[in-house]
Design a protein around this motif. Structure first.
Motif, PDB file in Angstrom:
ATOM      1  N   ARG A   1       0.882  -1.242   0.007  1.00 32.20           N
ATOM      2  CA  ARG A   1       0.020   0.063   0.074  1.00 32.20           C
ATOM      3  C   ARG A   1       0.972   1.213   0.118  1.00 32.20           C
ATOM      4  O   ARG A   1       2.083   1.162   0.592  1.00 32.20           O
ATOM      5  CB  ARG A   1      -0.883  -0.162   1.387  1.00 32.20           C
ATOM      6  CG  ARG A   1      -2.106  -0.985   1.057  1.00 32.20           C
ATOM      7  CD  ARG A   1      -2.829  -1.239   2.422  1.00 32.20           C
ATOM      8  NE  ARG A   1      -2.080  -1.522   3.326  1.00 32.20           N
ATOM      9  CZ  ARG A   1      -2.530  -1.554   4.644  1.00 32.20           C
ATOM     10  NH1 ARG A   1      -3.827  -1.508   5.065  1.00 32.20           N
ATOM     11  NH2 ARG A   1      -1.854  -2.121   5.693  1.00 32.20           N
ATOM     12  N   ARG A   2       0.412   2.196  -0.773  1.00 33.36           N
ATOM     13  CA  ARG A   2       1.178   3.456  -0.826  1.00 33.36           C
ATOM     14  C   ARG A   2       1.070   4.142   0.494  1.00 33.36           C
ATOM     15  O   ARG A   2      -0.071   4.552   1.110  1.00 33.36           O
ATOM     16  CB  ARG A   2       0.876   4.368  -1.873  1.00 33.36           C
ATOM     17  CG  ARG A   2       1.585   5.640  -2.221  1.00 33.36           C
ATOM     18  CD  ARG A   2       0.783   6.501  -3.448  1.00 33.36           C
ATOM     19  NE  ARG A   2       0.908   5.560  -4.589  1.00 33.36           N
ATOM     20  CZ  ARG A   2       1.794   5.602  -5.417  1.00 33.36           C
ATOM     21  NH1 ARG A   2       2.910   6.065  -5.299  1.00 33.36           N
ATOM     22  NH2 ARG A   2       1.577   4.927  -6.570  1.00 33.36           N
ATOM     23  N   THR A   3       2.005   4.749   1.113  1.00 35.49           N
ATOM     24  CA  THR A   3       2.107   5.519   2.306  1.00 35.49           C
ATOM     25  C   THR A   3       2.914   6.827   2.249  1.00 35.49           C
ATOM     26  O   THR A   3       3.595   6.980   1.035  1.00 35.49           O
ATOM     27  CB  THR A   3       2.733   4.737   3.565  1.00 35.49           C
ATOM     28  OG1 THR A   3       4.030   4.265   3.172  1.00 35.49           O
ATOM     29  CG2 THR A   3       1.982   3.476   3.844  1.00 35.49           C
ATOM     30  N   SER A   4       2.787   7.552   3.053  1.00 36.51           N
ATOM     31  CA  SER A   4       3.502   8.822   3.130  1.00 36.51           C
ATOM     32  C   SER A   4       4.065   8.860   4.680  1.00 36.51           C
ATOM     33  O   SER A   4       3.649   7.995   5.484  1.00 36.51           O
ATOM     34  CB  SER A   4       2.618   9.943   2.860  1.00 36.51           C
ATOM     35  OG  SER A   4       1.751  10.320   3.672  1.00 36.51           O
TER      36      SER A   4
ATOM     37  N   GLN B   1      -0.711   6.122   5.955  1.00 36.24           N
ATOM     38  CA  GLN B   1      -1.281   5.397   4.897  1.00 36.24           C
ATOM     39  C   GLN B   1      -2.113   6.424   3.814  1.00 36.24           C
ATOM     40  O   GLN B   1      -2.667   7.392   4.468  1.00 36.24           O
ATOM     41  CB  GLN B   1      -2.301   4.299   5.013  1.00 36.24           C
ATOM     42  CG  GLN B   1      -2.862   3.634   3.813  1.00 36.24           C
ATOM     43  CD  GLN B   1      -3.625   2.639   4.333  1.00 36.24           C
ATOM     44  OE1 GLN B   1      -3.716   2.055   5.281  1.00 36.24           O
ATOM     45  NE2 GLN B   1      -4.776   1.983   3.368  1.00 36.24           N
TER      46      GLN B   1
ATOM     47  N   PRO C   1      -4.584   2.972  -2.840  1.00 34.87           N
ATOM     48  CA  PRO C   1      -3.325   3.039  -3.835  1.00 34.87           C
ATOM     49  C   PRO C   1      -2.214   2.094  -3.574  1.00 34.87           C
ATOM     50  O   PRO C   1      -2.098   1.984  -2.400  1.00 34.87           O
ATOM     51  CB  PRO C   1      -2.978   4.585  -3.894  1.00 34.87           C
ATOM     52  CG  PRO C   1      -4.043   5.469  -3.163  1.00 34.87           C
ATOM     53  CD  PRO C   1      -4.640   4.530  -2.156  1.00 34.87           C
TER      54      PRO C   1
ATOM     55  N   VAL D   1       1.767   0.637  -4.378  1.00 40.97           N
ATOM     56  CA  VAL D   1       3.173   0.591  -4.893  1.00 40.97           C
ATOM     57  C   VAL D   1       3.577  -0.552  -5.357  1.00 40.97           C
ATOM     58  O   VAL D   1       3.560  -1.651  -4.785  1.00 40.97           O
ATOM     59  CB  VAL D   1       4.022   1.172  -4.132  1.00 40.97           C
ATOM     60  CG1 VAL D   1       5.529   1.404  -4.442  1.00 40.97           C
ATOM     61  CG2 VAL D   1       3.706   2.711  -3.556  1.00 40.97           C
TER      62      VAL D   1
ATOM     63  N   THR E   1       6.541  -2.928  -6.134  1.00 43.49           N
ATOM     64  CA  THR E   1       7.736  -2.870  -5.803  1.00 43.49           C
ATOM     65  C   THR E   1       8.568  -3.832  -6.725  1.00 43.49           C
ATOM     66  O   THR E   1      10.058  -3.879  -6.451  1.00 43.49           O
ATOM     67  CB  THR E   1       8.044  -3.264  -4.588  1.00 43.49           C
ATOM     68  OG1 THR E   1       7.576  -4.507  -3.931  1.00 43.49           O
ATOM     69  CG2 THR E   1       7.302  -2.256  -3.616  1.00 43.49           C
TER      70      THR E   1
END
Length: 259
Positions: A34-37, A41, A51, A53, A55
């Motif tokens: 899962r896309r995180t910042s 999340q 969203p 990612v 990899t």
């Protein structure tokens, strides 16, 4: 009967399993997260899914359920404690190898019959004991083992999978010929020890075709075929590709330590 073995790459040593596994579970986890910042999340209003990612890579896991019993040992001197048979498998999960200055489990290769040859590391072992003696020594073990395949390129993985399928689909006996039923010294009482599914693999290219081999030789009970019996190989014309009735009963309940 060819049994499961683990070959240690660094030394060439071989660790054999007492019996073939009742079941093998293969799991593939793709390289997706899962896309995180930095704040956690990422989500979006109106999105049906989080969203992602991509990899690359991923993870392939094999879980084997194995049975060990001191009464199945093919030796005049049998151990009193089944842990003397399973201890080598536990040691394969220890950090006994060194790579780039870091300790790690040894690289092993799972080898089974003609179609399984998987490099990896054993990451978990769980064991359930029963059949205890009066002194508290277990004589039987249900052992679950998890192996994670080591990193390979996508081309190597695809080539290896195609080799497995080719080996599994190629009969080693010609139609009109014969295959000889080989016995297994670890057979349970009342069972001849002949693996009819392995005979079907050799004769017809697939263990799922055991019923065709049995009907061609007028055998009503494949488990009672004496070792050394020569069986005629039928033609494959009209042979079913699969047989939903061939599922074998499990030998027991595996431990819950590897979920």
């Amino acid at each position: 009967m060819e049994r499961v073995a683990f070959l240690i790459d660094a030394t060439g040593a071989r660790v054999d399993c007492l019996l073939n596994p009742e079941t093998v579970q293969v799991t593939r986890l793709a390289g997706v997260r899962r896309r995180t910042s930095t704040e956690g999340q990422l989500t979006g209003v109106g999105l049906a899914d989080d969203p992602l990612v991509f990899t690359g890579g991923g993870r392939t896991e094999l879980v084997l359920d194995l049975l060990f019993d001191v009464d199945f040992v093919e030796s005049q001197v049998r151990p009193d404690d089944v842990r003397s048979l399973t201890r080598p498998l536990w040691m394969l999960a220890e950090n006994s190898a060194v790579e780039h200055g870091w300790l790690r489990p040894p690289l092993v290769r799972l080898v089974w019959g003609k179609t399984w040859n998987v490099p990896g590391v054993i990451v978990a072992v769980a064991e359930r004991f029963d059949a205890f003696t009066g002194t508290g020594s277990p004589r039987r073990s249900w052992l679950r083992l998890k192996l994670v395949r080591v990193a390979e390129s996508a081309d190597q993985a695809q080539a290896g999978f195609e080799e497995e399928l080719t080996a599994a689909g190629t009969p080693t006996a010609a139609p009109g010929g014969a295959v000889v039923a080989a016995g297994d010294g670890a057979a349970a009482p009342g069972y001849s020890g002949v693996r009819f599914d392995l005979l079907a693999h050799d004769a017809l290219g697939s263990p799922l075709r055991w019923r065709l081999l049995a009907e061609h030789n007028r055998i009503t009970d494949p488990m009672s075929v004496p070792a050394g019996t020569a069986l005629a190989v039928p033609p494959l014309t009209g042979a079913p590709a699969t047989d939903p009735t061939t599922r074998a009963p499990a030998g027991g309940t595996a431990p819950d330590g590897l979920r």
